[in-house]
Scaffold this motif. Sequence first.
Motif, PDB file in Angstrom:
ATOM      1  N   LYS A 119      77.123  12.760  -0.255  1.00  0.00           N
ATOM      2  CA  LYS A 119      78.138  13.731   0.189  1.00  0.00           C
ATOM      3  C   LYS A 119      79.266  13.832  -0.835  1.00  0.00           C
ATOM      4  CE  LYS A 119      77.573  12.528   4.965  1.00  0.00           C
ATOM      5  NZ  LYS A 119      78.216  11.863   6.065  1.00  0.00           N
ATOM      6  N   LEU A 120      79.672  12.697  -1.352  1.00  0.00           N
ATOM      7  CA  LEU A 120      80.730  12.668  -2.356  1.00  0.00           C
ATOM      8  C   LEU A 120      80.264  13.353  -3.637  1.00  0.00           C
ATOM      9  CD1 LEU A 120      83.461  11.798  -3.490  1.00  0.00           C
ATOM     10  CD2 LEU A 120      82.452   9.540  -3.962  1.00  0.00           C
ATOM     11  N   SER A 121      79.097  13.007  -4.087  1.00  0.00           N
ATOM     12  CA  SER A 121      78.564  13.608  -5.308  1.00  0.00           C
ATOM     13  C   SER A 121      78.445  15.127  -5.166  1.00  0.00           C
ATOM     14  CB  SER A 121      77.204  12.995  -5.645  1.00  0.00           C
ATOM     15  OG  SER A 121      76.684  13.575  -6.816  1.00  0.00           O
ATOM     16  N   ASP A 122      77.892  15.567  -4.045  1.00  0.00           N
ATOM     17  CA  ASP A 122      77.729  17.011  -3.811  1.00  0.00           C
ATOM     18  C   ASP A 122      79.077  17.722  -3.773  1.00  0.00           C
ATOM     19  OD1 ASP A 122      74.999  16.634  -3.705  1.00  0.00           O
ATOM     20  OD2 ASP A 122      74.857  16.798  -1.516  1.00  0.00           O
ATOM     21  N   ARG A 123      80.057  17.097  -3.115  1.00  0.00           N
ATOM     22  CA  ARG A 123      81.375  17.732  -3.014  1.00  0.00           C
ATOM     23  C   ARG A 123      82.054  17.792  -4.382  1.00  0.00           C
ATOM     24  NH1 ARG A 123      83.993  20.604   0.974  1.00  0.00           N
ATOM     25  NH2 ARG A 123      86.057  21.027   0.179  1.00  0.00           N
TER      26      ARG A 123
END
Length: 162
Positions: free
Chosen positions: A37-41
């Motif tokens: 989720k962090l990487s995608d955001r």
Amino acid sequence: MTTLNDLYIEEIQDLWSANEQMSEVVSDMADKASDSKLSDRLKTAKDGIDQHSQMLKSLLQDSDAEVKKEHCKGMEGLVKEARKHALEADMSGAALDVAIIAQYQRLCHYGIAGFGTTKAFAEALGKDDAVSKLDKALDKIYGSDEFMTDLAERSRNLEAMA
């Protein structure tokens, strides 16, 4: 600089430089983050930062100003700190993700200050189209910052304590 318009132009040139510096380090943080989720955001944020850079360039063109960047030393320092405390740190997993979130939010807050100031200048100068564009950019930056706060509070901080 002698006028508010001069300040407005210089702020845009500075923000353009800041955005380009931020884009690179955000991309590196996205690659190093362990949480999807962090990487995608962060990847989405990088795309937004790049779009904001193009918008800033167009504001310079719309103002018949010299289309150039003014190197932003403030962002240069924040990028160095982000690299030191997140990308070069000897951490992994949730602890690294928390460090990335903290550094990303510092970068965002600098952007919020710069975009907010530029919007205020544009308002005072009666540049309604610029105000609208800067306001949309600010909304996206605030949204990204809030997402990171939520992610940290709900999952990554708790996992980092483990």
